[in-house]
Write a protein that holds these residues in place. Structure first.
Motif, PDB file in Angstrom:
ATOM      1  N   TRP A   3      -2.546   3.451   1.957  1.00 52.07           N
ATOM      2  CA  TRP A   3      -2.524   5.343   2.613  1.00 52.07           C
ATOM      3  C   TRP A   3      -1.496   5.450   3.855  1.00 52.07           C
ATOM      4  CZ3 TRP A   3      -6.556   2.654   1.259  1.00 52.07           C
ATOM      5  CH2 TRP A   3      -7.762   2.832   3.056  1.00 52.07           C
TER       6      TRP A   3
ATOM      7  N   ASN B 195      -4.272  -3.874   2.029  1.00 51.54           N
ATOM      8  CA  ASN B 195      -5.052  -2.843   1.981  1.00 51.54           C
ATOM      9  C   ASN B 195      -5.652  -1.324   2.339  1.00 51.54           C
ATOM     10  OD1 ASN B 195      -6.894  -5.896   0.446  1.00 51.54           O
ATOM     11  ND2 ASN B 195      -5.962  -6.260   1.947  1.00 51.54           N
TER      12      ASN B 195
ATOM     13  N   ARG C  14      -6.522  -3.912  -2.830  1.00 48.78           N
ATOM     14  CA  ARG C  14      -7.592  -3.894  -3.616  1.00 48.78           C
ATOM     15  C   ARG C  14      -7.200  -2.914  -4.517  1.00 48.78           C
ATOM     16  NH1 ARG C  14     -11.343  -2.089   1.067  1.00 48.78           N
ATOM     17  NH2 ARG C  14     -10.024  -1.670   2.210  1.00 48.78           N
ATOM     18  N   PHE C  15      -6.219  -1.547  -3.995  1.00 52.97           N
ATOM     19  CA  PHE C  15      -5.679  -1.027  -5.148  1.00 52.97           C
ATOM     20  C   PHE C  15      -5.049  -1.059  -5.976  1.00 52.97           C
ATOM     21  CE2 PHE C  15      -7.428   0.128  -0.855  1.00 52.97           C
ATOM     22  CZ  PHE C  15      -9.050   1.733  -1.138  1.00 52.97           C
ATOM     23  N   ASP C  16      -4.140  -2.088  -6.028  1.00 51.20           N
ATOM     24  CA  ASP C  16      -3.428  -2.690  -6.921  1.00 51.20           C
ATOM     25  C   ASP C  16      -3.282  -2.150  -8.797  1.00 51.20           C
ATOM     26  OD1 ASP C  16      -1.932  -4.191  -4.633  1.00 51.20           O
ATOM     27  OD2 ASP C  16      -2.439  -5.798  -5.078  1.00 51.20           O
ATOM     28  N   HIS C  17      -4.216  -2.184  -8.595  1.00 47.35           N
ATOM     29  CA  HIS C  17      -4.466  -1.058 -10.106  1.00 47.35           C
ATOM     30  C   HIS C  17      -4.245   0.046  -9.566  1.00 47.35           C
ATOM     31  CE1 HIS C  17      -8.107  -0.425  -7.528  1.00 47.35           C
ATOM     32  NE2 HIS C  17      -8.153   0.764  -8.654  1.00 47.35           N
ATOM     33  N   LEU C  18      -4.136   0.767  -8.988  1.00 47.12           N
ATOM     34  CA  LEU C  18      -3.529   2.382  -9.474  1.00 47.12           C
ATOM     35  C   LEU C  18      -2.177   2.118  -9.030  1.00 47.12           C
ATOM     36  CD1 LEU C  18      -5.693   3.470  -6.120  1.00 47.12           C
ATOM     37  CD2 LEU C  18      -6.181   3.483  -8.717  1.00 47.12           C
TER      38      LEU C  18
ATOM     39  N   VAL D  22       0.296   1.572  -6.443  1.00 45.18           N
ATOM     40  CA  VAL D  22       0.688   1.312  -5.532  1.00 45.18           C
ATOM     41  C   VAL D  22       0.856  -0.405  -5.152  1.00 45.18           C
ATOM     42  CG1 VAL D  22      -1.198  -0.049  -3.982  1.00 45.18           C
ATOM     43  CG2 VAL D  22      -1.313   2.291  -5.024  1.00 45.18           C
TER      44      VAL D  22
END
Length: 242
Positions: free
Chosen positions: A67, A64, A170-174, A177
Motif C-alpha cells: 500500500w 510486504n 504476504r498480500f500476494d493472494h489479493l 497485488v
C-alpha cells in the motif's frame, strides 16, 4: 527486555534464549544497553554485499508493504528519508555500525580514516559487549557454518540445516497485488540505479577493508571457514553489476 529475562531465568537455567533484530547493531541505544545489562551475551551478526543487501531489502518492502510506494533509488543515496521504510545507503555503513561494538583499537590513523569516510556516527560502547560471531549470508547453508556456530554457542548437539524462508509478499493472494509489486521491484544492475550503486560501493569498499584489516583481528570476533569469509568480504571491493 531485562525484566522479561529475569522472569524467564528461573524456568530453565540451561535454556539458551535469543532475539533477532536487524537494526540493533546500528542503534546506539541497543549496543549501550547490551554493554550495560547483558555484557556476556553473545552476538551473531550476518552481512552480505551492500549492493545485494540493498536490492533485497528494497524489494522486500515493495512486496510486504504494497500500500506504500517506495521512492526511486536516486532519492535513497544518503539518509533514510520519509517514506523510505528504512531503506537507504546510510544503513550500508556496516563498518561504522560494527565499530560500535568496541572490538578494535580505533587508535590508528588508518583505521580512523576508514571510519571517517562513513556517513554514520561511530560511537563505540564504553564497556565491553559479548563476543561476536560474524558470517556472510552465503554461509548459512554450509556445514562449516553450523559447526562454527555450534562451537561459538557452546552447544553439545549439532545445529540442523537452516531452512530457507520464503519472503514473498504476504498480500500476494489479493487481486492485482502481486502484479503491482512485481512491476515495482528493482534489478539493481539496471542503468537507472547507477547512482545508488555508486553510493553503496563507497561504503562496501571501506567496510571490506575495515572488517578484514581490523575487525577480524580481534580475539573477541569469531568466524567459521575464515578463508571463505574473507574472500567473500574481499569481493565487496568490486561492483557485482560490472
Amino acid at each position: 527486555m531485562k525484566d522479561i529475562y529475569d522472569d524467564l531465568i528461573f524456568v530453565d537455567n540451561q535454556l539458551l534464549r535469543g532475539i533477532k533484530c536487524p537494526q540493533d547493531v546500528s542503534s546506539d541505544w541497543s549496543m549501550h544497553n547490551y554493554a550495560r545489562y547483558f555484557p556476556r551475551t553473545k552476538l551473531i551478526v550476518g552481512v552480505r554485499h551492500p549492493i545485494f543487501w540493498f536490492e533485497s531489502l528494497y524489494n522486500f518492502r515493495v512486496s510486504n508493504v504494497p500500500w506504500k510506494t517506495m521512492p526511486h533509488t536516486d532519492h535513497l543515496t544518503k539518509g533514510c528519508q520519509g517514506g523510505s521504510q528504512g531503506v537507504c545507503a546510510w544503513r550500508a555503513n556496516f563498518h561504522a555500525f560494527l565499530a560500535k561494538l568496541g572490538k578494535t583499537p580505533m587508535s590508528s590513523e588508518s583505521e580512523m580514516k576508514l571510519l571517517s569516510q562513513s556517513t554514520a556516527q561511530t560511537n563505540p560502547v564504553k564497556s565491553s559487549v559479548g563476543p561476536v560471531f560474524i558470517y556472510e549470508l552465503s554461509q548459512l547453508s554450509s556445514d562449516a557454518f553450523r559447526l562454527g556456530l555450534r562451537d561459538f554457542l557452546g552447544l553439545k548437539k549439532d545445529i540442523p540445516p537452516i531452512p530457507q524462508v520464503d519472503t514473498s509478499g504476504r498480500f500476494d493472494h489479493l487481486s492485482g497485488v502481486k502484479r503491482k509489486t512485481t512491476q515495482q521491484k528493482i534489478n539493481i544492475c539496471d542503468g537507472e540505479h547507477k547512482a545508488i550503486r555508486s553510493a553503496l560501493m563507497k561504503k562496501a569498499r571501506s567496510s571490506s577493508v575495515w572488517i578484514r584489516d581490523y575487525f577480524l583481528k580481534s580475539e573477541d570476533v569469531f568466524v567459521s571457514d575464515r578463508q571463505y569469509f574473507e574472500n567473500m568480504i574481499k569481493s565487496w571491493m568490486r561492483d557485482p553489476c560490472g
